[in-house]
Scaffold this motif. Structure first.
Motif, PDB file in Angstrom:
ATOM      1  N   SER A 197      10.380  10.741  -6.836  1.00  0.00           N
ATOM      2  CA  SER A 197       9.401  10.152  -6.113  1.00  0.00           C
ATOM      3  C   SER A 197      10.052   9.360  -4.872  1.00  0.00           C
ATOM      4  O   SER A 197      10.960   8.470  -4.950  1.00  0.00           O
ATOM      5  CB  SER A 197       8.559   9.226  -6.951  1.00  0.00           C
ATOM      6  OG  SER A 197       8.054   7.976  -5.994  1.00  0.00           O
ATOM      7  N   ILE A 198       9.799   9.453  -3.660  1.00  0.00           N
ATOM      8  CA  ILE A 198      10.494   8.914  -2.454  1.00  0.00           C
ATOM      9  C   ILE A 198      10.175   7.465  -2.578  1.00  0.00           C
ATOM     10  O   ILE A 198      11.272   6.584  -2.379  1.00  0.00           O
ATOM     11  CB  ILE A 198       9.854   9.430  -1.153  1.00  0.00           C
ATOM     12  CG1 ILE A 198      10.145  10.968  -1.063  1.00  0.00           C
ATOM     13  CG2 ILE A 198      10.581   8.566  -0.050  1.00  0.00           C
ATOM     14  CD1 ILE A 198       9.464  11.692   0.045  1.00  0.00           C
ATOM     15  N   GLU A 199       8.991   6.964  -3.019  1.00  0.00           N
ATOM     16  CA  GLU A 199       8.620   5.404  -2.917  1.00  0.00           C
ATOM     17  C   GLU A 199       9.689   4.816  -3.819  1.00  0.00           C
ATOM     18  O   GLU A 199       9.888   3.788  -3.726  1.00  0.00           O
ATOM     19  CB  GLU A 199       7.301   5.326  -3.335  1.00  0.00           C
ATOM     20  CG  GLU A 199       6.112   5.713  -2.490  1.00  0.00           C
ATOM     21  CD  GLU A 199       5.868   6.979  -2.058  1.00  0.00           C
ATOM     22  OE1 GLU A 199       6.648   7.764  -2.929  1.00  0.00           O
ATOM     23  OE2 GLU A 199       5.268   7.509  -1.371  1.00  0.00           O
ATOM     24  N   THR A 200      10.006   5.356  -5.045  1.00  0.00           N
ATOM     25  CA  THR A 200      10.734   4.621  -6.138  1.00  0.00           C
ATOM     26  C   THR A 200      12.156   4.625  -5.564  1.00  0.00           C
ATOM     27  O   THR A 200      12.770   3.551  -5.573  1.00  0.00           O
ATOM     28  CB  THR A 200      10.753   5.597  -7.460  1.00  0.00           C
ATOM     29  OG1 THR A 200       9.333   5.709  -7.688  1.00  0.00           O
ATOM     30  CG2 THR A 200      11.645   5.157  -8.431  1.00  0.00           C
ATOM     31  N   MET A 201      12.550   5.477  -4.907  1.00  0.00           N
ATOM     32  CA  MET A 201      13.947   5.434  -4.237  1.00  0.00           C
ATOM     33  C   MET A 201      14.287   4.168  -3.167  1.00  0.00           C
ATOM     34  O   MET A 201      14.938   3.548  -3.155  1.00  0.00           O
ATOM     35  CB  MET A 201      14.450   6.828  -3.651  1.00  0.00           C
ATOM     36  CG  MET A 201      14.485   7.995  -4.400  1.00  0.00           C
ATOM     37  SD  MET A 201      15.196   9.421  -3.718  1.00  0.00           S
ATOM     38  CE  MET A 201      14.868  10.495  -5.051  1.00  0.00           C
ATOM     39  N   GLU A 202      12.834   4.234  -2.267  1.00  0.00           N
ATOM     40  CA  GLU A 202      12.965   3.065  -1.114  1.00  0.00           C
ATOM     41  C   GLU A 202      13.081   1.901  -1.966  1.00  0.00           C
ATOM     42  O   GLU A 202      13.810   0.927  -1.427  1.00  0.00           O
ATOM     43  CB  GLU A 202      11.703   3.328  -0.317  1.00  0.00           C
ATOM     44  CG  GLU A 202      12.115   4.603   0.519  1.00  0.00           C
ATOM     45  CD  GLU A 202      10.857   5.075   1.144  1.00  0.00           C
ATOM     46  OE1 GLU A 202      10.784   5.851   2.151  1.00  0.00           O
ATOM     47  OE2 GLU A 202       9.606   4.267   0.979  1.00  0.00           O
ATOM     48  N   PHE A 203      12.122   1.756  -3.201  1.00  0.00           N
ATOM     49  CA  PHE A 203      12.062   0.681  -3.781  1.00  0.00           C
ATOM     50  C   PHE A 203      13.390  -0.037  -4.401  1.00  0.00           C
ATOM     51  O   PHE A 203      13.804  -0.988  -4.098  1.00  0.00           O
ATOM     52  CB  PHE A 203      10.945   1.035  -4.917  1.00  0.00           C
ATOM     53  CG  PHE A 203      10.896  -0.407  -5.975  1.00  0.00           C
ATOM     54  CD1 PHE A 203      10.187  -1.624  -5.466  1.00  0.00           C
ATOM     55  CD2 PHE A 203      11.433  -0.359  -6.975  1.00  0.00           C
ATOM     56  CE1 PHE A 203      10.061  -2.704  -6.427  1.00  0.00           C
ATOM     57  CE2 PHE A 203      11.640  -1.504  -7.951  1.00  0.00           C
ATOM     58  CZ  PHE A 203      10.530  -2.579  -7.588  1.00  0.00           C
ATOM     59  N   VAL A 204      14.109   1.022  -5.148  1.00  0.00           N
ATOM     60  CA  VAL A 204      15.562   0.741  -5.416  1.00  0.00           C
ATOM     61  C   VAL A 204      16.468   0.306  -4.502  1.00  0.00           C
ATOM     62  O   VAL A 204      17.186  -0.579  -4.771  1.00  0.00           O
ATOM     63  CB  VAL A 204      15.896   2.058  -6.315  1.00  0.00           C
ATOM     64  CG1 VAL A 204      17.272   1.630  -6.908  1.00  0.00           C
ATOM     65  CG2 VAL A 204      14.882   2.165  -7.563  1.00  0.00           C
ATOM     66  N   ALA A 205      16.375   1.055  -3.230  1.00  0.00           N
ATOM     67  CA  ALA A 205      17.318   0.890  -2.257  1.00  0.00           C
ATOM     68  C   ALA A 205      17.122  -0.625  -1.796  1.00  0.00           C
ATOM     69  O   ALA A 205      17.997  -1.446  -1.464  1.00  0.00           O
ATOM     70  CB  ALA A 205      17.179   1.886  -1.160  1.00  0.00           C
TER      71      ALA A 205
END
Lengths: 389, 271
Positions: A197-205
């Motif tokens: 999920s792209i949102e999860t990656m953006e959140f982690v970043a």
């Protein structure tokens, strides 16, 4: 490179006559409590053995109502490990935040584990797998919102003096003031598992946490995911640290390639054919439109679709072989992925205790030293030429 | 002569929504099911007698605003907005399944805004020991078995063909997003209203007594989703209601028995 031994605590000995899903509706009459108790104690022994062998850490995770992994409360297992280990990191990967109401329960329990272990907890936070939403009736259409709010609440509870009042869409608490507080300051290291999920990656970043790739896909899928994650960090204006990424993969080491396959294969197929079915059940509203396309692209390579041993080997669904083979395959894969944490599943499916321990010991003795030399701490892991190979 | 419904977009307070319409005469509003169907053959038939309007609910099709909707309370306020935008006072409301539930939520709170009501295989209440079947997490083929009495219906056939893509439970293959997206949006929007409590509002049954609109409950005899006792209960507990059971139809009755349904609605509108 940091090395973690990940345990799922699977149910071994599922009735051969049962052919259905291992998740949500798998009848719990198939769980034999005496046998289950033996398995828990055996598995705890395997986790403790990782410390003896010099691993950097152990990982446990949360799943409900299934035969695949019998840790509805990973915090219970982690609390035993906190008391029975001395030096090893204890990664709970993670607590499914939307299932805890109020989520301050997670702030409390994680802080307990951190305090008891002397500051060795890695706090994993996860949206929760699709099946959990069927088992809990928590509305999956609210999963992302609840995860976000719960995360904000938990980290605030760890970093802000209480009491304070919390009001968000899904949680309202008049007095947030958890005792105990964690030893690690400002808070324990946070890991977020994700399945593309792209949102999860953006959140982690954005938060500079670590992204853990949820397993059982073809290596090419992980190459794409960790490349997307590096891009997400770049979009935040920094280069991802290797320790911000972790790859979870089944590993089996034996004396020779042939012996490894002979000892391992039936146990791997028990995992693929008996324990995985049902894991992909998708709750509605759980994924955004943006992420749906990305996730669909990888669905065809999920391990459930794998039929042959050659596919397992070629896709690196599991790394299996002699110490030399395993070392070489891991050097290649880690260079292509750029992950500074290797999370190995050393027990998989029905693999018995003695083979699990032999596997772990050979890995610790003959693979870890070479990988530590190949990927020294603080140096980049990602090698672009390996990613295209 | 059956008429094809044509699409318009209107600005509702929660965002742009699609409205499909055809015909002229007394207004007839169709509230669609969890499938988000913007039309059906019964409506195309009815368009020669009524001004048929199908407001696509937020989250379905290309209608916006689902982020602002969490429950039936929100859904009813959205419908009040739609009624105003379409200039409706007390139209005939025809609702299929989820749409029937939504119609009852409006008619219990604002009985004066519903002139007559036709509920086709409605959900909305829970009856102990008679659960509504699981609609979430199903393959298209499994859904087809619940929705159609006759699996040779073209839509049922298409759903079985789609299962060739998605495979059995627990297995997935690569699926073109343009096939998945509309289904995924519809089922996600449905989850907002009907995941928990599952396809019902625990308060609705006690409020049915407030409905003043003459009501026709139409049930498919082979409905694979909602047990027959639901339609019987609605017909018994809505004050001015009667029940018609149609043989040879399952849950998606307007697609399997469109002429029968259209004729029932015409006759009911005249009484």
């Amino acid at each position: 490179m940091r090395f973690f031994s990940f345990h799922l605590m699977p149910y071994i000995g599922l009735d051969p006559a049962y052919e259905g899903s291992a998740w949500v509706t798998c009848p719990n009459s198939l769980f034999d409590p005496e046998h289950g108790g033996e398995l828990y104690n055996r598995y705890l022994g395997e986790l403790l053995y990782a410390e003896e062998l010099g691993f950097d850490g152990v990982c446990v995770n949360e799943h409900h109502q299934n035969a695949y992994g019998n840790m509805p409360s990973p915090n219970l297992i982690a609390s035993i490990l906190a008391r029975q280990t001395e030096t090893i990191r204890i990664a709970v990967v993670g607590n499914a935040l939307p299932l805890y109401d109020p989520p301050t329960r997670v702030a409390e329990e994680f802080a307990m584990i951190d305090v008891i272990s002397g500051g060795r907890l890695i706090a994993g936070m996860v949206v929760g797998g699709g099946p959990e939403y069927y088992s809990f009736s928590v509305n999956p259409a609210h999963a992302r919102e609840r995860f976000q709010e719960a995360h904000d609440l938990i980290t605030k509870a760890w970093t802000t003096s209480g009491p304070f009042e919390w009001v968000s869409k899904h949680y309202r608490i008049r007095y947030v003031n958890p005792w105990p507080r964690p030893i690690q300051q400002p808070h324990p290291e946070i890991w977020i598992p994700g399945a593309g999920s792209i949102e999860t990656m953006e959140f982690v970043a954005r938060h500079r946490y670590a992204y853990m790739g949820i397993p059982y896909f073809h290596l090419d899928v992980f190459k794409r995911y960790f490349s997307m994650f590096r891009d997400a960090c770049e979009a935040e204006g920094y280069e991802a640290d290797p320790l911000q990424a972790g790859w979870l993969v089944p590993i089996y080491v034996s004396e020779t390639d042939e012996q490894a396959r002979r000892e391992y294969e039936e146990h791997l197929w028990y995992f693929v054919k008996r324990l995985l079915p049902g894991i992909t059940i998708q709750p509605p509203g759980y994924t955004s439109v943006r992420s749906l396309a990305s996730i669909l692209k990888s669905a065809g390579t999920f391990m459930l679709n794998v039929e042959t041993w050659d596919q397992i080997v070629d896709g690196r669904y599991a790394i299996v072989g002699s110490p030399e083979t395993v070392t070489q395959q891991l050097v290649d894969a880690l260079s292509a992925l750029g992950t500074g944490n290797l999370l190995g599943l050393f027990q998989l499916g029905s693999l018995p205790d003695h083979l699990t321990r032999k596997n772990m010991a050979l890995f610790a003795d003959q693979v870890i030293p070479k990988l530590r030399a190949e990927f020294p701490q603080g140096k980049p892991v990602y090698r672009p030429q390996a990613a295209v190979a | 002569m059956p008429q094809t419904l044509t699409e318009e977009r209107i600005d509702a307070p929660l965002g742009k929504i699609q409205v499909f319409r055809a015909g002229s005469g007394d207004p007839l509003v169709y509230l669609h099911s969890a499938g988000g169907e913007p039309t059906n053959p019964a409506l195309e038939d009815l368009a020669d007698s009524f001004a048929v309007m199908v407001p696509v609910f937020p989250g379905f099709g290309e209608s916006e605003g689902i982020d602002e909707i969490d429950d039936m309370e929100d859904a009813v306020f959205h419908l009040l907005d739609v009624w105003e935008l379409l200039g409706l006072d007390a139209p005939i409301v025809v609702g299929l399944s989820l749409g029937g539930w939504t119609a009852m939520e409006l008619a219990t709170r604002y009985p004066e805004r519903v002139g007559k009501m036709v509920l086709v295989n409605p959900v909305g209440i829970h009856i102990d020991g008679q659960p509504i079947a699981e609609m979430f997490g199903r393959t298209p083929a499994e859904l087809a078995e619940m929705l159609f009495a006759d699996q040779s219906h073209p839509i049922a056939q298409a759903m079985h063909a789609m299962s060739e893509f998605t495979g059995d439970v627990g297995r997935q293959v690569e699926i073109p997003i343009e096939i998945v997206l509309p289904m995924w949006k519809a089922i996600s929007a449905t989850a907002k209203l009907g995941w928990d409590p599952y396809l019902h509002n625990p308060k609705l049954r006690g409020r049915l007594r407030r409905i003043t609109a003459p009501t026709l409950v139409v049930a498919g005899a082979q409905d694979g989703l909602v047990p027959p006792v639901y339609a019987e209960t609605f017909a018994a507990e809505i004050p001015n209601a009667r029940l018609v059971v149609i043989d040879g139809a399952a849950h998606w009755l307007p697609f399997e028995k469109p002429e029968e349904l259209a004729e029932l609605v015409r006759e009911f509108s005249r009484t």
